[in-house]
Design a protein around this motif. Structure first.
Motif, short mmCIF file in Angstrom:
data_model
loop_
_atom_site.label_atom_id
_atom_site.label_comp_id
_atom_site.label_asym_id
_atom_site.label_seq_id
_atom_site.Cartn_x
_atom_site.Cartn_y
_atom_site.Cartn_z
N ALA A 48 0.83 -1.21 0.00
CA ALA A 48 0.00 0.00 0.00
C ALA A 48 0.86 1.26 0.00
O ALA A 48 0.58 2.22 -0.73
N LEU A 51 2.54 1.48 -3.61
CA LEU A 51 1.68 1.77 -4.76
C LEU A 51 0.76 2.97 -4.55
O LEU A 51 0.29 3.55 -5.52
N GLY A 52 0.47 3.30 -3.32
CA GLY A 52 -0.39 4.44 -3.06
C GLY A 52 -1.86 4.16 -3.30
O GLY A 52 -2.69 4.54 -2.51
N GLU A 53 -2.18 3.49 -4.39
CA GLU A 53 -3.59 3.22 -4.72
C GLU A 53 -4.00 1.80 -4.35
O GLU A 53 -4.86 1.21 -4.98
N ALA A 54 -3.39 1.25 -3.31
CA ALA A 54 -3.70 -0.12 -2.89
C ALA A 54 -4.03 -0.17 -1.41
O ALA A 54 -3.34 -0.83 -0.63
N PRO A 55 -5.08 0.52 -0.98
CA PRO A 55 -5.42 0.51 0.45
C PRO A 55 -5.71 -0.91 0.93
O PRO A 55 -6.27 -1.72 0.20
N GLN A 98 0.96 -5.00 -14.43
CA GLN A 98 0.23 -4.22 -13.41
C GLN A 98 -1.22 -4.70 -13.33
O GLN A 98 -1.79 -4.80 -12.24
N GLU A 102 -3.08 -6.13 -9.95
CA GLU A 102 -4.33 -5.60 -9.42
C GLU A 102 -5.38 -6.69 -9.26
O GLU A 102 -6.11 -6.73 -8.26
#
Length: 175
Positions: A48, A51-55, A98, A102
Motif C-alpha cells: 500500500a 503503490l499508493g492506490e492499494a489501500p 500491473q 491488481e
C-alpha cells in the motif's frame, strides 16, 4: 516452465554481501546467463505504501535483487485469467503486469510483490556454484515459498539438503 523449481541458497560462508542468507527463486538459467528473485528479503515498505492506490494491502514489498529495483514482479497462487501470467508450477504463477497484480490483489489470495531481480552473465552462476557460493535446492512444489515464513526459508532450504550451516567450509568442491 517445466520441471521442478530451483532455489539458490547462499552458502553460510557468504558473509557481508548483498546475498548473505538469501534464497533465490531461479527463473532462467541458460548459456546467456541467469535471472532470479530473492524470496526472503521483505522491505520495510508495504504494498500500500509503495503503490499508493492499494489501500488495505499491508503485506510487505520484497527486494528481489539489486538489479532494476523499479521493476516489479508478482508471485502468487492461483491464476486470474489474464494475459501475462506465467505458470511456474502448480500453485505458483508469476507476472510483471500491473493489470495482473491488481487482479491478484482483488482476489484476496496470498502474493508477493517483488522489486528488482538478481542476474548473472554467461557462465557466472556456474562459476559461483563451483566456488561454493550457491547451493541448489530443487522442489516440485512452491511449499518452500508459501509454507515457510520468510525468516526461516534459508535455514529450511539448507535443512532440505541435509546441510547444517555450521558444517560448511568456504571454497567449494574442486575436481
Amino acid at each position: 516452465m517445466s520441471g521442478p523449481l530451483t532455489f539458490l541458497v547462499a552458502s553460510p560462508h557468504l558473509r557481508g554481501e548483498v546475498f548473505e542468507g538469501t534464497v533465490i527463486l531461479l527463473l532462467e538459467h541458460d548459456e546467456t546467463g541467469a535471472l532470479g528473485l530473492i524470496v526472503n528479503a521483505p522491505t520495510p515498505q508495504t504494498v500500500a505504501e509503495l503503490l499508493g492506490e492499494a489501500p488495505g494491502q499491508d503485506s510487505p514489498a520484497w527486494l528481489g535483487g539489486p538489479v532494476e529495483p523499479s521493476l516489479g514482479w508478482c508471485l502468487y497462487h492461483d491464476p486470474v485469467g489474464l494475459s501475462g501470467e506465467v505458470n511456474l508450477v502448480p500453485g505458483l504463477l508469476m507476472s510483471s503486469s500491473q493489470e495482473v497484480l491488481e487482479a491478484v490483489m482483488a482476489s484476496g489470495q496470498e502474493y508477493m510483490l517483488v522489486l528488482g531481480y538478481t542476474g548473472w552473465s554467461a557462465g557466472q552462476l556456474a562459476g559461483e556454484a563451483r566456488e561454493g557460493t550457491w547451493l541448489w535446492v530443487e522442489q516440485d512444489t512452491p511449499e518452500l515459498l508459501w509454507g515457510v515464513p520468510p525468516e526461516k526459508r534459508w535455514t529450511e532450504a539448507l535443512r532440505r539438503l541435509g546441510v547444517n550451516p555450521q558444517t560448511i567450509v568456504p571454497g567449494g568442491a574442486q575436481a
